[in-house]
Design an enzyme around this catalytic site. Structure first.
Site, PDB file in Angstrom:
ATOM      1  N   GLU A   1     -44.277  -9.713  16.886  1.00  0.00           N
ATOM      2  CA  GLU A   1     -43.245  -8.652  16.386  1.00  0.00           C
ATOM      3  C   GLU A   1     -41.884  -9.367  15.976  1.00  0.00           C
ATOM      4  OE1 GLU A   1     -44.570  -4.844  19.494  1.00  0.00           O
ATOM      5  OE2 GLU A   1     -42.867  -5.810  19.767  1.00  0.00           O
TER       6      GLU A   1
ATOM      7  N   LYS B   1     -35.209   3.309  17.856  1.00  0.00           N
ATOM      8  CA  LYS B   1     -36.212   4.200  16.867  1.00  0.00           C
ATOM      9  C   LYS B   1     -35.198   5.073  16.248  1.00  0.00           C
ATOM     10  CE  LYS B   1     -40.537   3.559  19.587  1.00  0.00           C
ATOM     11  NZ  LYS B   1     -41.540   4.105  20.088  1.00  0.00           N
TER      12      LYS B   1
ATOM     13  N   TYR C   1     -47.314  -1.437  14.306  1.00  0.00           N
ATOM     14  CA  TYR C   1     -48.210  -0.461  15.002  1.00  0.00           C
ATOM     15  C   TYR C   1     -49.724  -0.818  14.725  1.00  0.00           C
ATOM     16  CZ  TYR C   1     -44.425   2.076  17.275  1.00  0.00           C
ATOM     17  OH  TYR C   1     -43.453   2.392  18.023  1.00  0.00           O
TER      18      TYR C   1
ATOM     19  N   ASN D   1     -39.650   8.449  21.896  1.00  0.00           N
ATOM     20  CA  ASN D   1     -39.216   7.867  23.036  1.00  0.00           C
ATOM     21  C   ASN D   1     -37.819   6.903  23.059  1.00  0.00           C
ATOM     22  OD1 ASN D   1     -40.950   5.776  21.940  1.00  0.00           O
ATOM     23  ND2 ASN D   1     -42.393   5.916  23.435  1.00  0.00           N
TER      24      ASN D   1
ATOM     25  N   HIS E   1     -38.312   0.769  21.302  1.00  0.00           N
ATOM     26  CA  HIS E   1     -39.371  -0.079  21.426  1.00  0.00           C
ATOM     27  C   HIS E   1     -39.172  -1.315  22.188  1.00  0.00           C
ATOM     28  CE1 HIS E   1     -42.945  -2.319  20.491  1.00  0.00           C
ATOM     29  NE2 HIS E   1     -42.215  -3.182  20.204  1.00  0.00           N
TER      30      HIS E   1
END
Ligand code: UDP
Ligand code: MG
Length: 167
Positions: A136, A10, A50, A122, A125
């Site tokens: 995805e 990310k 998302y 975080n 992913h």
């Protein structure tokens, strides 16, 4: 059983120069990388990625986060890892969603943080299960960007297609 999983580094992971560390940690799994690229993340792609979070109060911040607006890095590194039990192996190395709850030796535990607004930054992913991985991977990659045949494909004929090539 060999399975595939989508991994994203990310924008916070890229900004913190963690790409090398994360790839090294993931290499412990001995899984194979079968696709990799740096991607711009449009709002449309972010919302599709998302879509299961769209009713959450932090959805707007999450979209800004994955689009890179919080880190001045408008990109992610997207990869497909493939091999025995790939989904669980990568999720285990990634650690819990909440970086404060993640094992401190996991990637998220070591490098993640919670912002003052409450978003979990975080750094990585990883797909949760096979259905999510399929959705995805098909969202982030086209079949010719992946070096193995993961899902059925079809050939379509495109007329008047414009494509950028090297000048
Ligand atoms: N997230 C957050 N707060 C929460 C839950 C999720 O900021 O309470 C963010 C976090 O960045 C997470 C992403 O939303 O990685 C997607 O959430 P999901 O529940 O799918 O967690 P993941 O599969 O990434 O562990
Ligand atoms: Mg998830």
């Amino acid at each position: 059983m060999n399975v595939q999983t989508l991994v994203l580094i990310k924008p916070d992971g890229l900004k913190k120069s963690l790409t090398g560390n994360i790839l090294t940690r993931l290499s412990e799994t001995k899984l194979e990388i079968v696709a990799a690229k740096i991607s711009r993340v449009s709002r449309q792609l972010a919302e599709a990625h998302y879509m299961h979070m769209k009713d959450k109060p932090f959805f707007e911040d999450l979209i800004k986060y994955i689009c890179g607006e919080l880190h001045q890095r408008h990109k992610v590194m997207a990869m497909v890892y493939w091999g025995e039990d790939a989904i669980n192996k990568v999720r285990a190395l990634a650690g819990a969603t909440n970086p404060e709850e993640a094992d401190s030796v996991s990637i998220r535990g070591a490098y993640g943080r919670i912002t003052t607004k409450g978003v979990y930054e975080n750094v990585i992913h990883a797909s949760r299960d096979r259905e999510e991985a399929e959705r995805e991977i098909k969202l982030w990659f086209s079949p010719d960007e992946v070096i193995v045949d993961l899902y059925p494909t079809k050939t379509v004929e495109l007329k008047q297609l414009q494509k950028k090539v090297w000048a």
